[in-house]
Design an enzyme around this catalytic site. Structure first.
Site, PDB file in Angstrom:
ATOM      1  N   GLU A 122       0.581  26.764 -13.819  1.00 18.29           N
ATOM      2  CA  GLU A 122       2.132  26.779 -13.179  1.00 18.29           C
ATOM      3  C   GLU A 122       2.301  25.853 -12.198  1.00 18.29           C
ATOM      4  O   GLU A 122       3.126  25.220 -12.138  1.00 18.29           O
ATOM      5  CB  GLU A 122       2.321  28.236 -12.517  1.00 18.29           C
ATOM      6  CG  GLU A 122       1.933  29.409 -13.281  1.00 18.29           C
ATOM      7  CD  GLU A 122       0.639  29.826 -13.527  1.00 18.29           C
ATOM      8  OE1 GLU A 122      -0.224  29.325 -12.900  1.00 18.29           O
ATOM      9  OE2 GLU A 122       0.414  30.743 -14.203  1.00 18.29           O
ATOM     10  N   HIS A 142      -6.363   6.347  10.264  1.00 21.02           N
ATOM     11  CA  HIS A 142      -5.452   6.993   9.178  1.00 21.02           C
ATOM     12  C   HIS A 142      -4.116   7.585   9.504  1.00 21.02           C
ATOM     13  O   HIS A 142      -3.193   6.898   8.881  1.00 21.02           O
ATOM     14  CB  HIS A 142      -6.396   8.211   8.735  1.00 21.02           C
ATOM     15  CG  HIS A 142      -5.413   9.222   8.060  1.00 21.02           C
ATOM     16  ND1 HIS A 142      -5.056   9.142   6.575  1.00 21.02           N
ATOM     17  CD2 HIS A 142      -4.698  10.255   8.601  1.00 21.02           C
ATOM     18  CE1 HIS A 142      -4.461  10.374   6.318  1.00 21.02           C
ATOM     19  NE2 HIS A 142      -4.021  10.846   7.479  1.00 21.02           N
ATOM     20  N   HIS A 159       1.891   9.432   2.575  1.00 22.36           N
ATOM     21  CA  HIS A 159       1.511   9.258   3.994  1.00 22.36           C
ATOM     22  C   HIS A 159       1.511   7.754   4.251  1.00 22.36           C
ATOM     23  O   HIS A 159       1.739   7.282   5.346  1.00 22.36           O
ATOM     24  CB  HIS A 159       0.464   9.969   4.611  1.00 22.36           C
ATOM     25  CG  HIS A 159      -0.936   9.657   4.029  1.00 22.36           C
ATOM     26  ND1 HIS A 159      -1.481  10.328   2.938  1.00 22.36           N
ATOM     27  CD2 HIS A 159      -1.856   8.735   4.235  1.00 22.36           C
ATOM     28  CE1 HIS A 159      -2.691   9.692   2.419  1.00 22.36           C
ATOM     29  NE2 HIS A 159      -3.058   9.004   3.445  1.00 22.36           N
ATOM     30  N   ASP A 189       1.949  46.824 -15.421  1.00 23.24           N
ATOM     31  CA  ASP A 189       1.035  45.805 -14.981  1.00 23.24           C
ATOM     32  C   ASP A 189       0.853  45.897 -13.548  1.00 23.24           C
ATOM     33  O   ASP A 189      -0.151  45.391 -12.979  1.00 23.24           O
ATOM     34  CB  ASP A 189       1.465  44.315 -15.162  1.00 23.24           C
ATOM     35  CG  ASP A 189       1.043  43.657 -16.578  1.00 23.24           C
ATOM     36  OD1 ASP A 189       0.009  44.673 -16.831  1.00 23.24           O
ATOM     37  OD2 ASP A 189       1.709  42.997 -16.999  1.00 23.24           O
ATOM     38  N   HIS A 218       1.118   6.189   9.291  1.00 18.76           N
ATOM     39  CA  HIS A 218      -0.375   5.937   8.865  1.00 18.76           C
ATOM     40  C   HIS A 218      -0.408   4.555   8.302  1.00 18.76           C
ATOM     41  O   HIS A 218      -0.383   4.050   7.307  1.00 18.76           O
ATOM     42  CB  HIS A 218      -0.329   6.824   7.642  1.00 18.76           C
ATOM     43  CG  HIS A 218      -0.221   8.265   7.949  1.00 18.76           C
ATOM     44  ND1 HIS A 218       0.990   9.027   8.027  1.00 18.76           N
ATOM     45  CD2 HIS A 218      -1.201   9.230   8.088  1.00 18.76           C
ATOM     46  CE1 HIS A 218       0.924  10.054   8.393  1.00 18.76           C
ATOM     47  NE2 HIS A 218      -0.338  10.430   8.190  1.00 18.76           N
ATOM     48  N   ILE A 269     -12.511   8.379   3.339  1.00 21.73           N
ATOM     49  CA  ILE A 269     -12.184   8.994   4.595  1.00 21.73           C
ATOM     50  C   ILE A 269     -10.796   9.593   4.387  1.00 21.73           C
ATOM     51  O   ILE A 269     -10.111   9.499   3.670  1.00 21.73           O
ATOM     52  CB  ILE A 269     -11.797   7.571   5.369  1.00 21.73           C
ATOM     53  CG1 ILE A 269     -13.126   6.897   6.136  1.00 21.73           C
ATOM     54  CG2 ILE A 269     -11.242   8.123   6.691  1.00 21.73           C
ATOM     55  CD1 ILE A 269     -14.010   7.599   6.889  1.00 21.73           C
ATOM     56  N   ASP A 322      -7.929  10.269  -1.569  1.00 19.21           N
ATOM     57  CA  ASP A 322      -8.927  11.518  -1.825  1.00 19.21           C
ATOM     58  C   ASP A 322      -8.141  12.740  -1.729  1.00 19.21           C
ATOM     59  O   ASP A 322      -8.849  13.719  -2.343  1.00 19.21           O
ATOM     60  CB  ASP A 322      -9.854  11.254  -0.300  1.00 19.21           C
ATOM     61  CG  ASP A 322     -11.083  10.012  -0.489  1.00 19.21           C
ATOM     62  OD1 ASP A 322     -11.789  10.108  -1.321  1.00 19.21           O
ATOM     63  OD2 ASP A 322     -10.900   9.131   0.382  1.00 19.21           O
ATOM     64  N   HIS A 356       1.643  42.081 -10.303  1.00 22.14           N
ATOM     65  CA  HIS A 356       2.630  41.661 -10.921  1.00 22.14           C
ATOM     66  C   HIS A 356       4.083  41.924 -10.983  1.00 22.14           C
ATOM     67  O   HIS A 356       4.885  41.250 -11.383  1.00 22.14           O
ATOM     68  CB  HIS A 356       2.253  41.562 -12.594  1.00 22.14           C
ATOM     69  CG  HIS A 356       0.951  40.989 -13.109  1.00 22.14           C
ATOM     70  ND1 HIS A 356      -0.236  41.258 -12.477  1.00 22.14           N
ATOM     71  CD2 HIS A 356       0.773  40.222 -14.260  1.00 22.14           C
ATOM     72  CE1 HIS A 356      -0.782  40.471 -13.288  1.00 22.14           C
ATOM     73  NE2 HIS A 356      -0.385  40.088 -14.320  1.00 22.14           N
TER      74      HIS A 356
HETATM   75  C1  TPP Z   1      -0.616  19.321   0.606  1.00 24.69           C
HETATM   76  C2  TPP Z   1      -1.118  18.514   1.892  1.00 24.69           C
HETATM   77  N1  TPP Z   1      -1.929  19.037   2.525  1.00 24.69           N
HETATM   78  C3  TPP Z   1      -2.222  18.282   3.751  1.00 24.69           C
HETATM   79  C4  TPP Z   1      -1.550  17.234   3.981  1.00 24.69           C
HETATM   80  C5  TPP Z   1      -1.656  16.361   5.439  1.00 24.69           C
HETATM   81  N2  TPP Z   1      -2.541  15.311   5.142  1.00 24.69           N
HETATM   82  C6  TPP Z   1      -1.895  14.271   5.085  1.00 24.69           C
HETATM   83  S1  TPP Z   1      -2.994  12.872   4.596  1.00 24.69           S
HETATM   84  C7  TPP Z   1      -4.310  13.791   4.401  1.00 24.69           C
HETATM   85  C8  TPP Z   1      -5.736  13.433   3.986  1.00 24.69           C
HETATM   86  C9  TPP Z   1      -5.991  12.260   4.178  1.00 24.69           C
HETATM   87  O1  TPP Z   1      -7.116  11.769   3.453  1.00 24.69           O
HETATM   88  P1  TPP Z   1      -6.787  10.930   2.285  1.00 24.69           P
HETATM   89  O2  TPP Z   1      -5.932  11.558   1.327  1.00 24.69           O
HETATM   90  O3  TPP Z   1      -8.041  10.525   1.768  1.00 24.69           O
HETATM   91  O4  TPP Z   1      -5.830   9.546   2.808  1.00 24.69           O
HETATM   92  P2  TPP Z   1      -6.349   8.271   3.349  1.00 24.69           P
HETATM   93  O5  TPP Z   1      -7.245   8.780   4.628  1.00 24.69           O
HETATM   94  O6  TPP Z   1      -7.277   7.445   2.809  1.00 24.69           O
HETATM   95  O7  TPP Z   1      -5.272   7.483   4.010  1.00 24.69           O
HETATM   96  C10 TPP Z   1      -3.781  15.303   5.020  1.00 24.69           C
HETATM   97  C11 TPP Z   1      -4.861  16.536   4.933  1.00 24.69           C
HETATM   98  C12 TPP Z   1      -0.461  16.535   3.082  1.00 24.69           C
HETATM   99  N3  TPP Z   1       0.066  15.810   3.468  1.00 24.69           N
HETATM  100  N4  TPP Z   1      -0.205  17.739   1.938  1.00 24.69           N
END
Ligand code: TPP
Length: 660
Positions: A407, A258, A67, A465, A27, A186, A154, A469
């Site tokens: 949790e 990305h 990432h 419950d 990435h 993004i 994000d 549960h």
């Molecule tokens: C819990 C989880 N769900 C999905 C992903 C797969 N994934 C990696 S990055 C990403 C989203 C990328 O968007 P953002 O967080 O804005 O990162 P940017 O594009 O700005 O690098 C996703 C869905 C992950 N790593 N973790």
């Protein structure tokens, strides 16, 4: 020659895009976008010493958006950490490289936690910030005063766990926590406007956070905001407006930067645009020198800290090192021995959750590093004892956290407490809601952290419950996680032993599953030996000629003993084996295992839950008794009867089986 700020941040950008290109995977967009923020932080604010990444009072830097791992590896390499060389960066995403696809925690390397599952790093950071507050209160602000900085994307902030963790951080007023929000708008599917329209300012202010906004490519604005954050009495979120893939003529600001290599042609254009004429993986010496200077400042900082701590607070330093840094368990063994003898004499009938409370109460009196809590089920999980002192925003001089009904957040925070160093966290909820903790439990196991999960109400035995549960498949799901010990003790003796093993398991987290209902004391003889350490042991045998072996865990050991009595009345001899921890039993020698489960014996396994992991013990000729459907709402004895788990029914099954 003076090195310009953007030469420092471009060094990160090019290492990142070249490494991703060489690996043909990764990435690049995020490191390119956040290089300026990270450079500002490292250059002016972060207190760290690459020569001693384990310095207890270092500022923690967490890349929650895992990432973007090349951002972290570039920073560690450039600032002089020995853990990451340029050769390692060239091996990004290759087998055995420290530069793994996503950051993987390794003590003493600068990689403070494992991230990748979005939101987890934020939760860990809250735990680290709580740990810092606890230590600051205990050892004084001249000894412990570090900050916790996080980069979150994000995606991190869209995840539910971020709401839990940020809300708790605001409630506890964790003023030394600073989150940089990579507000590039993004994500993978494209613009974040496809899926989110939160007002972040209002969101964070409502949590009790300080909210600041900067241009994430403006060194001065970023630095000013960090200084402002350092004076805040609340946690701070700095929303950094950035451009993903900054510097890429065709891919910046787009989702296409990305998660895949930019491509040779585009990289050539970035080199031109950012005026970087160096070959892949080559950083000019004068830029490297400048980065090394940034790292060297920290060496000095630590030296000053060491000197003043040595001089002013030798006693404090001793305690910090003994109890916390070296995780000394003191008189634990002796204590457990005394407690076991006491209960051997009294032989109390207690729910195992009550047994666990008794264990915590005695252990917490000698282990100040034990920090407990519950996700709003303190009274049910029996996690709070008379030695529990509540931690709150005004006083961190305590050992118990009310996590609220959070949790997922609790589990990630516990990982952060353990990662900070010197704290052994335990936290409770119902076993059924271990599902809500699962992603963080998996990370505790992956990182090898000593985190203790207390999961009460561990079967249909919770009764009325009902099926929402009553855990059925939860133990099986937890047992499927590598490097996790799942304990299900049968009485107070086993509960004490399981707690002892959990505390001694320095690189393995533990789940202790506990009953709501009472169980009798089943331990046949008092012994210094920790019988649970082997995972399973013989509780009672009616004759050495026995041809039936009943293996059970937790509350079902009582049932197995009752079945044994009925069998005996019918002239059938048997052996009852308690198996509080399958993982430990499976690690024993073949000899030990075959002594416990004899080849020619009819093996009956008994656990009020999924039989998934029990097949291996019956070798196709015994019986796995359990429940592979959802439970029922009724008084618990009726539910056991409904699922054929009564001594009469089980005895009949066995008799039938023996007649075949
Ligand atoms: C819990 C989880 N769900 C999905 C992903 C797969 N994934 C990696 S990055 C990403 C989203 C990328 O968007 P953002 O967080 O804005 O990162 P940017 O594009 O700005 O690098 C996703 C869905 C992950 N790593 N973790």
């Amino acid at each position: 020659m003076t090195i310009k700020f953007n030469q420092l941040s471009n060094a990160i950008r090019f290492l990142s895009i070249d490494a991703v290109q060489k690996a043909n995977s990764g990435h690049p967009g995020m490191p390119m976008g956040m290089a300026d923020v990270a450079t500002t932080l490292f250059k002016y604010h972060l207190r760290f010493n690459p020569k001693n990444p384990s310095w207890i009072n270092r500022d923690r830097f967490i890349l929650s958006a895992g990432h973007g791992s090349m951002l972290l590896y570039s920073l560690l390499y450039l600032s002089g950490y020995k853990s990451i060389s340029i050769e390692d960066i060239k091996k990004f995403r290759q087998l055995n490289s420290i530069c793994a696809g996503h950051p993987e925690y390794k003590k003493g390397t600068g990689i403070e936690t494992t991230t990748g599952p979005l939101g987890q790093g934020l939760g860990n950071a809250v735990g680290m910030a709580i740990a810092e507050e606890i230590f600051r209160k205990k050892f004084g602000s001249n000894v412990i005063n570090n900050k916790t900085y996080v980069i979150a994307s994000d995606g991190d902030l869209m995840e539910g766990i971020s709401h839990e963790a940020m809300s708790l951080a605001g409630h506890l007023k964790l003023k030394n926590l600073v989150v940089f929000f990579d507000n590039n708008k993004i994500s993978i599917d494209g613009s974040t406007s496809l899926s989110v329209s939160d007002n972040y300012k209002k969101r964070f202010e409502s949590y009790g956070w300080n909210f600041l906004e900067v241009n994430g490519h403006n060194e001065k604005q970023i630095s000013k905001a960090i200084t402002k954050a350092s004076k805040s009495n609340k946690p701070t979120l700095i929303s950094c407006k950035t451009i993903i893939g900054f510097g890429s003529p065709n891919k910046s600001g787009k989702a296409s930067s990305h998660g895949s290599p930019l491509g040779e042609d585009e990289i050539a254009l970035v080199r031109k645009k950012l005026k970087w004429s160096n070959k892949p993986f080559e950083t000019p010496q004068e830029i490297l020198d400048e980065w090394i200077k940034i790292g060297e400042k920290g060496e000095q900082l630590e030296k000053i800290w060491q000197n003043s701590t040595d001089k002013k607070n030798p006693k404090i330093k001793f305690e910090l090192e003994k109890n916390y840094i070296n995780s000394d368990l003191g008189e634990l063994e002796k204590l457990i021995e005394i407690e076991k003898t006491k209960y051997f004499e009294a032989k109390p009938s207690l729910a195992t959750r009550q047994c666990s409370m008794a264990a915590i109460e005695s252990i917490s009196a000698i282990l100040p590093q034990l920090i407990g809590g519950s996700a709003d089920l303190s009274g049910s999980n029996n996690t709070k004892t008379k030695n529990s002192k509540i931690i709150n925003s005004k006083n961190f001089n305590g050992n118990y956290i009310h996590y609220g009904v959070r949790e997922h957040g609790m589990a990630a925070v516990m990982n952060g407490l353990a990662l900070y160093g010197g704290i052994v966290p335990y936290g409770g909820t119902f076993l059924i809601f271990s599902d809500y903790c699962k992603p963080s439990i998996r990370l505790s196991a992956l990182m090898g952290l000593k985190v203790i999960y207390i999961f009460s109400h561990d079967s249909i035995g919770l009764g009325e419950d009902g099926p929402t549960h009553q855990p059925i498949e939860q133990l099986a799901g937890l047992r499927a996680i590598p490097n996790l010990n799942v304990f299900r003790p049968a009485d107070i003796n086993e509960t004490l032993e399981c707690w002892e093993i959990a505390l001694k398991s320095h690189n393995t987290p533990s789940v202790i599953a506990l009953s709501r209902q009472k169980v009798p004391y089943i331990n046949p003889n008092n012994s210094k030996e920790n019988k649970c350490e082997n995972g399973a042991y013989v509780v009672n045998i009616t004759s050495h000629e026995s041809n039936v072996t009943l293996i059970a865990s937790g509350t079902e050991v009582e049932l197995a003993l009752n079945v044994q009595n009925e069998l005996k009345a019918n002239n059938i001899h048997s052996k009852v084996v308690s198996m509080p921890c399958m993982e430990l039993f499976d690690k024993q020698s073949e000899k030990y295992k075959s002594d416990i489960i004899e080849e020619d014996s009819l093996v009956i396994t008994l656990e009020a839950g999924s039989i998934t992991h029990w097949h291996k013990y019956i070798k196709n000729k015994g019986l796995n008794l359990g429940i592979d459907q959802f439970g029922e709402s009724a008084p618990y004895k009726e539910v056991y009867d409904h699922f054929n788990l009564t001594e009469n029914k089980i005895t009949n099954f066995i008799q039938k089986k023996l007649r075949k």
